[in-house]
Scaffold this motif. Structure first.
Motif: not given
Lengths: 243, 243
Positions: A177-206
């Motif tokens: 259970e911990e492995i799968e929760k952390l895998r999901n956390f990683g998926l979202y966190a990675g997508m988020l950090r990927g977005l941070l590298g890009k130009n930040n617009s209002g839609i992006m913040e949402d």
């Protein structure tokens, strides 16, 4: 205060991974192979996926040292992908010029090809008969090869972080259970950090806010001080993996 | 008579490896990934290194099935190297045209990149908790990654055969001496078979005779009928890995 502590947590992990990698890839003989391998490994931009691998290991109670080889392998897969994505082929120009093209394309091709098995070799060598961790290492090899293999070695921040987090949780002794929760956390966190590298617009913040909420939900069942540390990866203000 | 038996031994191994690989790489979804992976895996010319892996496993008393994943991984490493060697880069033309360029260079690049981890994934998945063979699998992963990693994935018949033979001997349960003797046999046999592909001049024949003698010397301590079978790999008259 908490922000500074969180910051220094990630900095300390990143420093440890860097040290491990520098030791693992010395410039040794044959220099024609190891000099470009060393240079291109460290010229690739950093992601937070290797650090997340270590943080996930610690969160489930594992010692940091157990995740070092896997964290390094995660960086090496990313570095190989980065090198090959910037390779000029006859049917495409060299993707936007980067600073570190010291080598001709053939060397870059071969170096990327060498880095993939080299990362997996590091991991396989970290087996420890005394700790009886061979099944965990094999499972992590399957995680990393699956994340990179059938998709080609492509750059996807979310999947690289999901893989890193799952590997860390496996090596740290987390339950399924911990492995799968952390895998999901990683998926979202990675997508988020990927977005941070890009130009930040209002839609992006949402979008960032939504990913942050999804990521934090996965951590709800974890207890203790380390939960706050790993959670800070989804704070847009966190400066991590800068180089 | 013996020649025909030897011939059919290699043919039967090659058929088994082919069947295993076909099952391991079905054309499944996403087709954009698996169709080129399947096509390019089978379009690469065959070498005798995978068959030698299986023969070495059987020589030391192991069941053929134990070496199938490793033999397939050896072919996949060779196929990845072949694809990337025939990739046109901006600083070199496409090396001599081959028949199977159905894809653009970018697809060939990514497919080669994907085949390397895929081969290692196959191997890692072949772990069997019941057989308790995880340490052998990890050792074989180290063998294969070392043979391909720090050298880049380069085509060297001798080293590929040495690696294949050592992997087969490890998985078949050979002792350290058997593993090293078979590694050496593979090195000489691979160099010899590499030469056979080339234009045969008088000087070459001399070299082939020397390699044959060196290879056979490594088999002196092995007993039984299978020794003759594996030894036949250094018979220039043996037709193997034709496709």
């Amino acid at each position: 205060m908490a922000a500074a502590q969180n910051q220094s947590y990630w900095v300390s992990i990143e420093a440890d991974v860097e040290t491990y990698l520098k030791k693992a890839i010395p410039i040794r003989s044959p220099e024609s192979v190891f000099e470009p391998m060393h240079h291109l490994t460290f010229a690739a931009p950093r992601t937070t996926a290797p650090a997340l691998c270590v943080a996930a290991c610690e969160l489930v109670g594992g010692d940091r040292s157990r995740a070092m080889a896997a964290a390094s392998a995660v960086h090496l897969m990313h570095a190989a992908a980065y090198i090959h994505e910037h390779l000029p082929l006859t049917d495409r120009p060299r993707p936007k010029p980067t600073v570190h093209h010291k080598y001709n394309p053939n060397i870059e091709l071969l170096t990327g090809d060498g880095i993939i098995p080299f990362g997996l070799e590091l991991l396989a060598r970290s087996m420890d008969l005394a700790q009886n961790n061979q099944d965990k290492i094999l499972r992590v090899i399957i995680e990393i090869t699956r994340a990179t293999g059938s998709q080609g070695v492509q750059e996807k921040e979310g999947e690289l972080h999901a893989c890193g987090a799952a590997c860390g949780a496996i090596l740290g002794g987390g339950d399924e259970e911990e492995i799968e929760k952390l895998r999901n956390f990683g998926l979202y966190a990675g997508m988020l950090r990927g977005l941070l590298g890009k130009n930040n617009s209002g839609i992006m913040e949402d979008k960032i806010e939504k990913l942050k909420a999804l990521a934090l939900k996965e951590l709800e069942s974890f207890q203790g001080k380390r939960t706050e540390l790993i959670a800070s990866l989804v704070e847009p203000s966190l400066r991590a993996a800068q180089k």
